[in-house]
Scaffold this motif. Structure first.
Motif, PDB file in Angstrom:
ATOM      1  N   SER A   1      -6.877   7.505  -0.629  1.00  0.00           N
ATOM      2  CA  SER A   1      -5.668   7.951  -1.342  1.00  0.00           C
ATOM      3  C   SER A   1      -4.770   6.775  -1.703  1.00  0.00           C
ATOM      4  CB  SER A   1      -4.895   8.953  -0.481  1.00  0.00           C
ATOM      5  OG  SER A   1      -5.674  10.097  -0.220  1.00  0.00           O
ATOM      6  N   ILE A   2      -4.622   5.837  -0.781  1.00  0.00           N
ATOM      7  CA  ILE A   2      -3.798   4.655  -1.064  1.00  0.00           C
ATOM      8  C   ILE A   2      -4.424   3.815  -2.166  1.00  0.00           C
ATOM      9  CG2 ILE A   2      -2.896   2.509  -0.079  1.00  0.00           C
ATOM     10  CD1 ILE A   2      -2.688   3.980   2.605  1.00  0.00           C
ATOM     11  N   LEU A   3      -5.751   3.632  -2.096  1.00  0.00           N
ATOM     12  CA  LEU A   3      -6.437   2.855  -3.124  1.00  0.00           C
ATOM     13  C   LEU A   3      -6.377   3.547  -4.481  1.00  0.00           C
ATOM     14  CD1 LEU A   3      -9.557   1.644  -1.111  1.00  0.00           C
ATOM     15  CD2 LEU A   3      -7.703   0.229  -1.973  1.00  0.00           C
ATOM     16  N   LEU A   4      -6.477   4.872  -4.493  1.00  0.00           N
ATOM     17  CA  LEU A   4      -6.387   5.609  -5.749  1.00  0.00           C
ATOM     18  C   LEU A   4      -4.980   5.533  -6.333  1.00  0.00           C
ATOM     19  CD1 LEU A   4      -8.579   8.698  -4.844  1.00  0.00           C
ATOM     20  CD2 LEU A   4      -8.994   7.115  -6.737  1.00  0.00           C
ATOM     21  N   TYR A   5      -3.972   5.498  -5.480  1.00  0.00           N
ATOM     22  CA  TYR A   5      -2.601   5.319  -5.953  1.00  0.00           C
ATOM     23  C   TYR A   5      -2.452   3.951  -6.623  1.00  0.00           C
ATOM     24  CZ  TYR A   5       2.363   4.124  -5.710  1.00  0.00           C
ATOM     25  OH  TYR A   5       3.616   3.691  -6.013  1.00  0.00           O
ATOM     26  N   LEU A   6      -3.016   2.911  -5.999  1.00  0.00           N
ATOM     27  CA  LEU A   6      -2.982   1.579  -6.600  1.00  0.00           C
ATOM     28  C   LEU A   6      -3.766   1.559  -7.905  1.00  0.00           C
ATOM     29  CD1 LEU A   6      -3.565  -0.570  -3.379  1.00  0.00           C
ATOM     30  CD2 LEU A   6      -1.390  -0.043  -4.484  1.00  0.00           C
ATOM     31  N   TYR A   7      -4.871   2.286  -7.935  1.00  0.00           N
ATOM     32  CA  TYR A   7      -5.684   2.380  -9.150  1.00  0.00           C
ATOM     33  C   TYR A   7      -4.903   3.058 -10.272  1.00  0.00           C
ATOM     34  CZ  TYR A   7      -9.391   4.180 -12.219  1.00  0.00           C
ATOM     35  OH  TYR A   7     -10.163   4.518 -13.304  1.00  0.00           O
ATOM     36  N   ARG A   8      -4.189   4.130  -9.954  1.00  0.00           N
ATOM     37  CA  ARG A   8      -3.426   4.848 -10.956  1.00  0.00           C
ATOM     38  C   ARG A   8      -2.216   4.044 -11.430  1.00  0.00           C
ATOM     39  NH1 ARG A   8      -2.122  10.388 -11.936  1.00  0.00           N
ATOM     40  NH2 ARG A   8      -2.011   9.203 -13.860  1.00  0.00           N
ATOM     41  N   ARG A   9      -1.732   3.160 -10.611  1.00  0.00           N
ATOM     42  CA  ARG A   9      -0.630   2.284 -11.019  1.00  0.00           C
ATOM     43  C   ARG A   9      -1.106   1.121 -11.886  1.00  0.00           C
ATOM     44  NH1 ARG A   9       3.490   0.142  -6.776  1.00  0.00           N
ATOM     45  NH2 ARG A   9       4.240  -0.713  -8.749  1.00  0.00           N
TER      46      ARG A   9
ATOM     47  N   GLN B   1      -7.249  -4.919   3.145  1.00  0.00           N
ATOM     48  CA  GLN B   1      -7.351  -6.219   2.482  1.00  0.00           C
ATOM     49  C   GLN B   1      -6.533  -6.259   1.194  1.00  0.00           C
ATOM     50  OE1 GLN B   1     -11.119  -6.896   0.655  1.00  0.00           O
ATOM     51  NE2 GLN B   1     -10.410  -8.741  -0.377  1.00  0.00           N
ATOM     52  N   ILE B   2      -6.703  -5.250   0.348  1.00  0.00           N
ATOM     53  CA  ILE B   2      -5.998  -5.222  -0.930  1.00  0.00           C
ATOM     54  C   ILE B   2      -4.498  -5.037  -0.718  1.00  0.00           C
ATOM     55  CG2 ILE B   2      -5.755  -3.940  -3.094  1.00  0.00           C
ATOM     56  CD1 ILE B   2      -8.777  -3.297  -2.845  1.00  0.00           C
ATOM     57  N   SER B   3      -4.120  -4.165   0.214  1.00  0.00           N
ATOM     58  CA  SER B   3      -2.698  -3.938   0.496  1.00  0.00           C
ATOM     59  C   SER B   3      -2.043  -5.206   1.035  1.00  0.00           C
ATOM     60  CB  SER B   3      -2.533  -2.795   1.502  1.00  0.00           C
ATOM     61  OG  SER B   3      -3.073  -1.590   0.999  1.00  0.00           O
ATOM     62  N   TYR B   4      -2.767  -5.927   1.877  1.00  0.00           N
ATOM     63  CA  TYR B   4      -2.234  -7.184   2.411  1.00  0.00           C
ATOM     64  C   TYR B   4      -2.018  -8.204   1.301  1.00  0.00           C
ATOM     65  CZ  TYR B   4      -2.102 -11.658   4.884  1.00  0.00           C
ATOM     66  OH  TYR B   4      -1.760 -12.914   5.335  1.00  0.00           O
ATOM     67  N   ASN B   5      -2.985  -8.313   0.384  1.00  0.00           N
ATOM     68  CA  ASN B   5      -2.843  -9.260  -0.730  1.00  0.00           C
ATOM     69  C   ASN B   5      -1.646  -8.897  -1.612  1.00  0.00           C
ATOM     70  OD1 ASN B   5      -5.081 -10.713   0.082  1.00  0.00           O
ATOM     71  ND2 ASN B   5      -6.496  -9.551  -1.209  1.00  0.00           N
ATOM     72  N   ILE B   6      -1.448  -7.600  -1.843  1.00  0.00           N
ATOM     73  CA  ILE B   6      -0.295  -7.166  -2.635  1.00  0.00           C
ATOM     74  C   ILE B   6       1.006  -7.489  -1.902  1.00  0.00           C
ATOM     75  CG2 ILE B   6       0.898  -5.143  -3.583  1.00  0.00           C
ATOM     76  CD1 ILE B   6      -1.837  -3.887  -4.077  1.00  0.00           C
ATOM     77  N   GLY B   7       1.028  -7.227  -0.596  1.00  0.00           N
ATOM     78  CA  GLY B   7       2.221  -7.512   0.200  1.00  0.00           C
ATOM     79  C   GLY B   7       2.574  -8.992   0.209  1.00  0.00           C
ATOM     80  N   VAL B   8       1.544  -9.845   0.267  1.00  0.00           N
ATOM     81  CA  VAL B   8       1.783 -11.291   0.244  1.00  0.00           C
ATOM     82  C   VAL B   8       2.333 -11.720  -1.115  1.00  0.00           C
ATOM     83  CG1 VAL B   8       0.650 -13.542   0.299  1.00  0.00           C
ATOM     84  CG2 VAL B   8       0.081 -11.827   2.021  1.00  0.00           C
ATOM     85  N   ASP B   9       1.715 -11.204  -2.200  1.00  0.00           N
ATOM     86  CA  ASP B   9       2.149 -11.589  -3.549  1.00  0.00           C
ATOM     87  C   ASP B   9       3.583 -11.136  -3.846  1.00  0.00           C
ATOM     88  OD1 ASP B   9      -0.251 -12.769  -3.985  1.00  0.00           O
ATOM     89  OD2 ASP B   9      -1.120 -11.127  -5.156  1.00  0.00           O
ATOM     90  N   LYS B  10       3.982 -10.012  -3.288  1.00  0.00           N
ATOM     91  CA  LYS B  10       5.334  -9.506  -3.530  1.00  0.00           C
ATOM     92  C   LYS B  10       6.350 -10.043  -2.528  1.00  0.00           C
ATOM     93  CE  LYS B  10       3.998  -5.251  -5.886  1.00  0.00           C
ATOM     94  NZ  LYS B  10       4.617  -5.665  -7.160  1.00  0.00           N
ATOM     95  N   GLY B  11       5.890 -10.821  -1.563  1.00  0.00           N
ATOM     96  CA  GLY B  11       6.795 -11.427  -0.605  1.00  0.00           C
ATOM     97  C   GLY B  11       7.158 -10.530   0.567  1.00  0.00           C
TER      98      GLY B  11
END
Length: 476
Positions: free
Chosen positions: A167-175, A381-391
């Motif tokens: 569900s979290i990955l699909l939310y990122l996909y839809r965004r 993994q993907i959520s962590y990369n997004i969190g790092v990129d957004k600070g």
């Protein structure tokens, strides 16, 4: 089980008794394991890389062949290094410390061995290896906790893990974040739920572009029937007329389904009913086809010897499970997403979360722990990369390497002390790469720590139908 503090007490035993009872020389044992591991690694990675080369669907060029050979050699060197350096660091730590401690028996030497090995492998493959061992280590850690009564199995726990992560990955996909954080898992989601759920109407898609009748060639069939009339072949005319009639009925039914209601915020071209049913049926056939193909390949010998009928392979409840999961997931996600758009009057990426959770109920028909944990680790993994990129999160240097080493060390540690809590396939892998040496290693001196390791090995050998190896090399 003895008190956990007893594990702080060191055990004085020579490495010749525990680590390599088949030889008195530490260097001979290391060299022997190097020879064994290199042969086993070459067999594994030759099959892996050749399969990857074949599945590309084109004739390999000289460059492809060269890259494949170099890949086989480099990956084999990585796995071989991980194997032989484990026994090397085990003996080295014993000589330096003079005794064995609970973490120096296997965890620390395995960590150091993994640290040396991961830098031998190609950088492009390191993340795949990390996700794999983290997956197995997570399952192993749960088994360890369950055997101690710390946790209990939750009904449909795999579906809960899969549903939350998906569900979290699909939310990122839809965004639309999959364009920035490209990953193969997003391509799988695009295949399952459809590219329309990206929130953008595909360019060139038009309801009036081509009618269903034209797409299925009904006019061509009718023309062929008319031609047969002119030639006078009455029997074939009747035959084609029947086919044309059935196709016409099908097309009319399809047109009626396509013309049903569709909310203006829905990104697909035709009705919501058609969108949901077509996606579910297509994925069901894909899953069913994959399962049938796999079963035929695995049972080919029995089929050729007529020990097994093709009918039993195809018409089997187990064969339907993957199709039911994929088709059910696609149908539920699409239909619930459309329902939410109808109810609220607009579209939003957040709809992916309730739709994904509900669609994951289909996973109960195909409850695979490996798949669930893989999706979970991908989400992290993907959520962590997004969190790092957004600070939002700090970037930890070398985190991927540390995760690989820690996970692999845990698997080696459990393989020595608690092999019954290890996934059977991974025990067989350790058994194969070591030539059975992992079963010969004498754990009896460590039974004072209360884990009954020597007894657990015997039970594991019986359950996995493996046996203690007989070292044949002079360099053993």
């Amino acid at each position: 089980m003895t008190n956990i503090q007893s594990k702080l007490v060191p055990v004085t035993v020579p490495c010749t008794q525990y680590a390599h009872p088949w030889t008195d020389s530490c260097w001979n044992s290391t060299a022997g394991l190097l020879l064994q591991a290199s042969q086993h690694s070459l067999r594994i990675y030759t099959a892996v890389y050749l399969l990857s080369l074949i599945t590309r669907g084109r004739i390999p060029t000289p460059r492809d062949i060269k890259r494949t050979i170099l890949g086989i050699l480099q990956s084999s060197a990585f796995l071989t290094t991980n194997a032989f350096s484990f026994i090397m660091f085990t003996c080295l730590l014993r000589h330096v410390l003079g005794t064995f401690h609970f973490i120096t028996v296997s965890y620390v030497p395995a960590f150091l061995a993994s640290l040396c090995a991961i830098f031998v492998e190609r950088p492009a493959r390191r993340i795949l290896l990390t996700l794999y061992v983290a997956n197995v280590a997570t399952e192993t850690a749960w088994s360890m906790a369950a055997s101690r009564g710390i946790v209990k199995s939750i009904p449909h726990g795999q579906a809960i893990i899969f549903g939350t992560s998906a569900s979290i990955l699909l939310y990122l996909y839809r965004r639309g974040l999959h364009h920035q954080y490209q990953d193969s898992l997003f391509n799988i989601f695009r295949f399952v739920v459809g590219g329309d759920e990206e929130g953008r109407r595909p360019t060139g898609a038009d309801e009036s572009a081509e009618s269903p009748a034209e797409a299925l060639g009904v006019e061509g069939i009718e023309g062929a029937v008319g031609a047969e009339d002119r030639v006078g072949r009455r029997q074939r005319r009747n035959h084609y007329s029947d086919i044309s009639f059935l196709v016409r009925i099908y097309v009319q039914l399809l047109d009626k389904i396509k013309s049903q209601s569709k909310h203006k915020s829905c990104p697909h071209n035709y009705s919501c009913l058609y969108y949901s049913v077509s996606g579910g049926s297509r994925l069901f056939m894909v899953g069913f086809g994959l399962q049938v193909t796999l079963k035929i390949v695995l049972q080919l010998k029995k089929l050729l010897q007529r020990k097994l009928s093709l009918k039993k392979v195809i018409f089997n409840r187990e064969t339907l499970k993957l199709g039911v999961f994929l088709g059910g997931f696609s149908f539920l996600f699409r239909s619930i997403s459309c329902s939410l758009r109808h109810i609220t009057g607009f579209d939003h990426p957040l709809y992916a979360i309730p739709a994904g959770l509900a669609a994951s109920c289909a996973f109960t028909k195909y409850p695979d722990v490996t798949v669930a944990l893989y999706v979970m680790w991908k989400m992290l993994q993907i959520s962590y990369n997004i969190g790092v990129d957004k600070g939002y999160l700090p970037k930890v240097p070398g985190f991927q390497t540390l995760l690989y080493c820690a996970s692999t060390a845990l698997l080696f540690h459990v393989g020595i002390f608690e092999p019954l809590n290890l996934r059977p396939s991974y025990w067989k892998f350790l058994h194969g790469i070591s030539g059975g040496r992992v079963a010969i290693m004498d754990r009896s001196a460590f039974d004072v720590w209360g884990l009954d390791s020597s007894k657990a090995v015997l039970e594991t050998l019986k359950l996995t139908k493996t046996q203690a190896g007989k070292v044949k090399f002079a360099f053993s």
